[in-house]
Design a protein around this motif. Sequence first.
Motif, PDB file in Angstrom:
ATOM      1  N   ASN A   7       0.846  -1.184   0.000  1.00 40.92           N
ATOM      2  CA  ASN A   7       0.000   0.000   0.000  1.00 40.92           C
ATOM      3  C   ASN A   7       0.892   1.248   0.000  1.00 40.92           C
ATOM      4  O   ASN A   7       1.450   1.611   1.029  1.00 40.92           O
ATOM      5  CB  ASN A   7      -0.916   0.005   1.228  1.00 40.92           C
ATOM      6  CG  ASN A   7      -1.854   1.197   1.258  1.00 40.92           C
ATOM      7  OD1 ASN A   7      -1.764   2.093   0.426  1.00 40.92           O
ATOM      8  ND2 ASN A   7      -2.744   1.205   2.230  1.00 40.92           N
ATOM      9  N   LEU A  52     -11.216  17.618   3.104  1.00 37.47           N
ATOM     10  CA  LEU A  52     -10.914  16.239   2.714  1.00 37.47           C
ATOM     11  C   LEU A  52     -11.094  15.250   3.857  1.00 37.47           C
ATOM     12  O   LEU A  52     -11.441  14.088   3.632  1.00 37.47           O
ATOM     13  CB  LEU A  52      -9.497  16.148   2.151  1.00 37.47           C
ATOM     14  CG  LEU A  52      -9.281  16.872   0.824  1.00 37.47           C
ATOM     15  CD1 LEU A  52      -7.804  16.934   0.479  1.00 37.47           C
ATOM     16  CD2 LEU A  52     -10.077  16.214  -0.292  1.00 37.47           C
ATOM     17  N   THR A  55     -14.855  14.503   3.764  1.00 40.73           N
ATOM     18  CA  THR A  55     -15.498  14.143   2.509  1.00 40.73           C
ATOM     19  C   THR A  55     -14.724  13.023   1.830  1.00 40.73           C
ATOM     20  O   THR A  55     -13.738  13.258   1.126  1.00 40.73           O
ATOM     21  CB  THR A  55     -15.565  15.395   1.594  1.00 40.73           C
ATOM     22  OG1 THR A  55     -16.007  16.510   2.360  1.00 40.73           O
ATOM     23  CG2 THR A  55     -16.492  15.162   0.430  1.00 40.73           C
ATOM     24  N   GLN A  56     -15.193  11.798   2.039  1.00 36.69           N
ATOM     25  CA  GLN A  56     -14.445  10.626   1.584  1.00 36.69           C
ATOM     26  C   GLN A  56     -14.302  10.565   0.069  1.00 36.69           C
ATOM     27  O   GLN A  56     -13.239  10.224  -0.441  1.00 36.69           O
ATOM     28  CB  GLN A  56     -15.102   9.340   2.104  1.00 36.69           C
ATOM     29  CG  GLN A  56     -14.287   8.099   1.819  1.00 36.69           C
ATOM     30  CD  GLN A  56     -12.917   8.104   2.492  1.00 36.69           C
ATOM     31  OE1 GLN A  56     -12.798   8.442   3.660  1.00 36.69           O
ATOM     32  NE2 GLN A  56     -11.880   7.743   1.749  1.00 36.69           N
ATOM     33  N   TRP A  57     -15.348  10.918  -0.698  1.00 35.08           N
ATOM     34  CA  TRP A  57     -15.249  10.824  -2.157  1.00 35.08           C
ATOM     35  C   TRP A  57     -14.157  11.748  -2.691  1.00 35.08           C
ATOM     36  O   TRP A  57     -13.438  11.383  -3.619  1.00 35.08           O
ATOM     37  CB  TRP A  57     -16.591  11.113  -2.847  1.00 35.08           C
ATOM     38  CG  TRP A  57     -17.099  12.519  -2.670  1.00 35.08           C
ATOM     39  CD1 TRP A  57     -17.995  12.955  -1.740  1.00 35.08           C
ATOM     40  CD2 TRP A  57     -16.739  13.673  -3.448  1.00 35.08           C
ATOM     41  NE1 TRP A  57     -18.203  14.313  -1.877  1.00 35.08           N
ATOM     42  CE2 TRP A  57     -17.448  14.769  -2.934  1.00 35.08           C
ATOM     43  CE3 TRP A  57     -15.879  13.881  -4.523  1.00 35.08           C
ATOM     44  CZ2 TRP A  57     -17.332  16.059  -3.450  1.00 35.08           C
ATOM     45  CZ3 TRP A  57     -15.765  15.172  -5.037  1.00 35.08           C
ATOM     46  CH2 TRP A  57     -16.488  16.237  -4.512  1.00 35.08           C
ATOM     47  N   ARG A  59     -11.521  12.814  -0.937  1.00 33.26           N
ATOM     48  CA  ARG A  59     -10.244  12.258  -0.477  1.00 33.26           C
ATOM     49  C   ARG A  59      -9.800  11.104  -1.382  1.00 33.26           C
ATOM     50  O   ARG A  59      -8.625  10.987  -1.711  1.00 33.26           O
ATOM     51  CB  ARG A  59     -10.367  11.785   0.963  1.00 33.26           C
ATOM     52  CG  ARG A  59      -9.053  11.278   1.526  1.00 33.26           C
ATOM     53  CD  ARG A  59      -9.180  10.917   2.971  1.00 33.26           C
ATOM     54  NE  ARG A  59      -7.913  10.436   3.464  1.00 33.26           N
ATOM     55  CZ  ARG A  59      -7.519  10.544   4.720  1.00 33.26           C
ATOM     56  NH1 ARG A  59      -8.289  11.113   5.601  1.00 33.26           N
ATOM     57  NH2 ARG A  59      -6.355  10.080   5.090  1.00 33.26           N
ATOM     58  N   ASP A  60     -10.756  10.284  -1.800  1.00 38.27           N
ATOM     59  CA  ASP A  60     -10.437   9.178  -2.709  1.00 38.27           C
ATOM     60  C   ASP A  60      -9.846   9.702  -4.015  1.00 38.27           C
ATOM     61  O   ASP A  60      -8.876   9.147  -4.540  1.00 38.27           O
ATOM     62  CB  ASP A  60     -11.681   8.339  -3.002  1.00 38.27           C
ATOM     63  CG  ASP A  60     -12.179   7.554  -1.791  1.00 38.27           C
ATOM     64  OD1 ASP A  60     -11.409   7.392  -0.815  1.00 38.27           O
ATOM     65  OD2 ASP A  60     -13.345   7.117  -1.821  1.00 38.27           O
ATOM     66  N   LYS A  61     -10.421  10.783  -4.539  1.00 33.89           N
ATOM     67  CA  LYS A  61      -9.910  11.371  -5.784  1.00 33.89           C
ATOM     68  C   LYS A  61      -8.514  11.951  -5.591  1.00 33.89           C
ATOM     69  O   LYS A  61      -7.646  11.807  -6.456  1.00 33.89           O
ATOM     70  CB  LYS A  61     -10.857  12.457  -6.288  1.00 33.89           C
ATOM     71  CG  LYS A  61     -12.144  11.903  -6.847  1.00 33.89           C
ATOM     72  CD  LYS A  61     -12.991  12.995  -7.451  1.00 33.89           C
ATOM     73  CE  LYS A  61     -14.223  12.384  -8.071  1.00 33.89           C
ATOM     74  NZ  LYS A  61     -14.858  13.283  -9.017  1.00 33.89           N
ATOM     75  N   GLU A  63      -6.279  11.003  -3.332  1.00 35.40           N
ATOM     76  CA  GLU A  63      -5.339   9.892  -3.168  1.00 35.40           C
ATOM     77  C   GLU A  63      -5.039   9.226  -4.510  1.00 35.40           C
ATOM     78  O   GLU A  63      -3.892   8.860  -4.774  1.00 35.40           O
ATOM     79  CB  GLU A  63      -5.891   8.884  -2.162  1.00 35.40           C
ATOM     80  CG  GLU A  63      -5.864   9.414  -0.737  1.00 35.40           C
ATOM     81  CD  GLU A  63      -6.519   8.485   0.271  1.00 35.40           C
ATOM     82  OE1 GLU A  63      -7.216   7.520  -0.135  1.00 35.40           O
ATOM     83  OE2 GLU A  63      -6.344   8.728   1.479  1.00 35.40           O
ATOM     84  N   ALA A  64      -6.046   9.096  -5.369  1.00 32.37           N
ATOM     85  CA  ALA A  64      -5.826   8.503  -6.690  1.00 32.37           C
ATOM     86  C   ALA A  64      -4.907   9.387  -7.531  1.00 32.37           C
ATOM     87  O   ALA A  64      -4.004   8.886  -8.217  1.00 32.37           O
ATOM     88  CB  ALA A  64      -7.164   8.295  -7.395  1.00 32.37           C
TER      89      ALA A  64
END
Length: 80
Positions: A7, A52, A55-57, A59-61, A63-64
């Motif tokens: 990871n 962030l 707001t998980q969505w 944060r996901d973006k 991190e990606a």
Amino acid sequence: MNNQPNNPLHGVKLETIVTELVEYYGWPSLARQININCFKSDPSVKSSLKFLRKTQWARDKVEALYLDMLHAKQNSPYKT
């Protein structure tokens, strides 16, 4: 101890992620890639972290995009 050798985000603080993205892309480019107000309107690391963390969505973006940046840096002939 929870070891996560595969990871790349393990142990990386969100503040580090945002700071490195801003250094690599700059706020305007970051706002174009991830359309969130904390990157567009009076951006700062502090305001971005506050948003962030809630707001998980988003944060996901982020991190990606960070993983994409790491991949681009790794494969760049101009490694920094």
